[in-house]
Design a protein around this motif. Structure first.
Motif, PDB file in Angstrom:
ATOM      1  N   ALA A 108       0.826  -1.209   0.000  1.00 55.18           N
ATOM      2  CA  ALA A 108       0.000   0.000   0.000  1.00 55.18           C
ATOM      3  C   ALA A 108       0.866   1.266   0.000  1.00 55.18           C
ATOM      4  O   ALA A 108       0.578   2.221  -0.739  1.00 55.18           O
ATOM      5  CB  ALA A 108      -0.929  -0.004   1.205  1.00 55.18           C
ATOM      6  N   GLU A 109       1.936   1.303   0.814  1.00 54.26           N
ATOM      7  CA  GLU A 109       2.853   2.451   0.812  1.00 54.26           C
ATOM      8  C   GLU A 109       3.479   2.642  -0.563  1.00 54.26           C
ATOM      9  O   GLU A 109       3.575   3.753  -1.077  1.00 54.26           O
ATOM     10  CB  GLU A 109       3.976   2.244   1.834  1.00 54.26           C
ATOM     11  CG  GLU A 109       3.554   2.324   3.279  1.00 54.26           C
ATOM     12  CD  GLU A 109       4.684   1.925   4.211  1.00 54.26           C
ATOM     13  OE1 GLU A 109       5.004   2.737   5.089  1.00 54.26           O
ATOM     14  OE2 GLU A 109       5.238   0.812   4.061  1.00 54.26           O
ATOM     15  N   ASP A 111       2.351   1.594  -3.483  1.00 47.02           N
ATOM     16  CA  ASP A 111       1.352   1.982  -4.483  1.00 47.02           C
ATOM     17  C   ASP A 111       0.939   3.448  -4.388  1.00 47.02           C
ATOM     18  O   ASP A 111       0.528   4.033  -5.390  1.00 47.02           O
ATOM     19  CB  ASP A 111       0.119   1.089  -4.380  1.00 47.02           C
ATOM     20  CG  ASP A 111       0.393  -0.337  -4.836  1.00 47.02           C
ATOM     21  OD1 ASP A 111       1.426  -0.581  -5.502  1.00 47.02           O
ATOM     22  OD2 ASP A 111      -0.422  -1.220  -4.495  1.00 47.02           O
ATOM     23  N   THR A 112       1.035   4.069  -3.202  1.00 47.46           N
ATOM     24  CA  THR A 112       0.676   5.488  -3.102  1.00 47.46           C
ATOM     25  C   THR A 112       1.736   6.388  -3.726  1.00 47.46           C
ATOM     26  O   THR A 112       1.434   7.525  -4.085  1.00 47.46           O
ATOM     27  CB  THR A 112       0.448   5.941  -1.642  1.00 47.46           C
ATOM     28  OG1 THR A 112       1.660   5.788  -0.908  1.00 47.46           O
ATOM     29  CG2 THR A 112      -0.689   5.170  -0.991  1.00 47.46           C
ATOM     30  N   GLN A 113       2.970   5.904  -3.871  1.00 51.00           N
ATOM     31  CA  GLN A 113       4.054   6.727  -4.407  1.00 51.00           C
ATOM     32  C   GLN A 113       4.509   6.307  -5.808  1.00 51.00           C
ATOM     33  O   GLN A 113       4.903   7.150  -6.601  1.00 51.00           O
ATOM     34  CB  GLN A 113       5.260   6.696  -3.465  1.00 51.00           C
ATOM     35  CG  GLN A 113       4.993   7.340  -2.117  1.00 51.00           C
ATOM     36  CD  GLN A 113       4.610   8.802  -2.267  1.00 51.00           C
ATOM     37  OE1 GLN A 113       5.349   9.589  -2.843  1.00 51.00           O
ATOM     38  NE2 GLN A 113       3.440   9.177  -1.773  1.00 51.00           N
ATOM     39  N   GLN A 115       3.932   4.219  -9.449  1.00 51.74           N
ATOM     40  CA  GLN A 115       2.988   3.621 -10.389  1.00 51.74           C
ATOM     41  C   GLN A 115       3.783   2.932 -11.498  1.00 51.74           C
ATOM     42  O   GLN A 115       4.599   3.572 -12.168  1.00 51.74           O
ATOM     43  CB  GLN A 115       2.052   4.677 -11.003  1.00 51.74           C
ATOM     44  CG  GLN A 115       1.149   5.355 -10.008  1.00 51.74           C
ATOM     45  CD  GLN A 115       1.865   6.413  -9.180  1.00 51.74           C
ATOM     46  OE1 GLN A 115       2.662   7.188  -9.689  1.00 51.74           O
ATOM     47  NE2 GLN A 115       1.595   6.425  -7.888  1.00 51.74           N
ATOM     48  N   SER A 129       5.538   9.637  -7.698  1.00 52.94           N
ATOM     49  CA  SER A 129       4.822  10.893  -7.467  1.00 52.94           C
ATOM     50  C   SER A 129       5.553  11.778  -6.456  1.00 52.94           C
ATOM     51  O   SER A 129       5.390  12.991  -6.485  1.00 52.94           O
ATOM     52  CB  SER A 129       3.393  10.616  -7.000  1.00 52.94           C
ATOM     53  OG  SER A 129       3.412   9.993  -5.725  1.00 52.94           O
TER      54      SER A 129
END
Length: 161
Positions: A108-109, A111-113, A115, A129
């Motif tokens: 999850a960590e 995937d938030t930063q 891609q 990102s």
């Protein structure tokens, strides 16, 4: 008068430059931090030693994203390794138990930063990102073409939004 951040940046740049000129090479056990220069950042991945138990190396054990850098394309390039290849799971977060200075990064960590963009047998691309401060521990895995046996290394990405 310079602030502490500027002095730290100058010191870090001096150390990185010194390592590049006279220090250990790709694959060194010592951590090498590289500041990504702009909209893209390339990492060279090498395979050396005995093909049965190869040593994986990267040109930077730590990639640092500078404050304000957004949507940086990171490309890992497998070079001079004709017997090895990347596969779809070659760049993934280190989700194993912490140990030996290596921490865990949850999916999850990650995937938030980061891609996923695309990959083939010689390169793997993600877009960072850099929207939250984080150290993203990850694994680089290359596969021996003839047997499918994987070999792994575990560097990090340092986000400083």
């Amino acid at each position: 008068m310079m602030n502490k951040s500027t002095l730290r940046a100058i010191a870090a740049a001096t150390i990185v430059l010194g390592c590049a000129l006279a220090g250990p090479g790709i694959g060194s056990a010592e951590a090498q931090t590289v500041n990504c220069p702009g909209a893209s950042c390339d990492v060279t991945v090498t395979v050396t030693g005995n093909p049965a138990s190869p040593t994986i190396g990267v040109s930077a054990n730590q990639l640092r994203m500078k404050k304000g850098q957004r949507n940086v394309m990171i490309t890992w390039k497998l070079e001079n390794a004709p017997d090895f290849e990347f596969r779809p799971d070659s760049i993934k977060p280190h989700v194993g138990a912490p140990g030996n200075g290596k921490q865990t990064t949850t999916q999850a960590e990650w995937d938030t930063q980061l891609q996923y963009q695309n990959s083939n047998d010689k390169q793997y691309k993600v877009k960072n990102s850099n929207s939250a401060a984080a150290t993203l521990y990850y694994d680089v895995k290359v596969y021996r073409k003839s047997t499918g046996a994987p070999s792994t290394l575990d560097p990090a990405i340092l986000n400083e939004p």
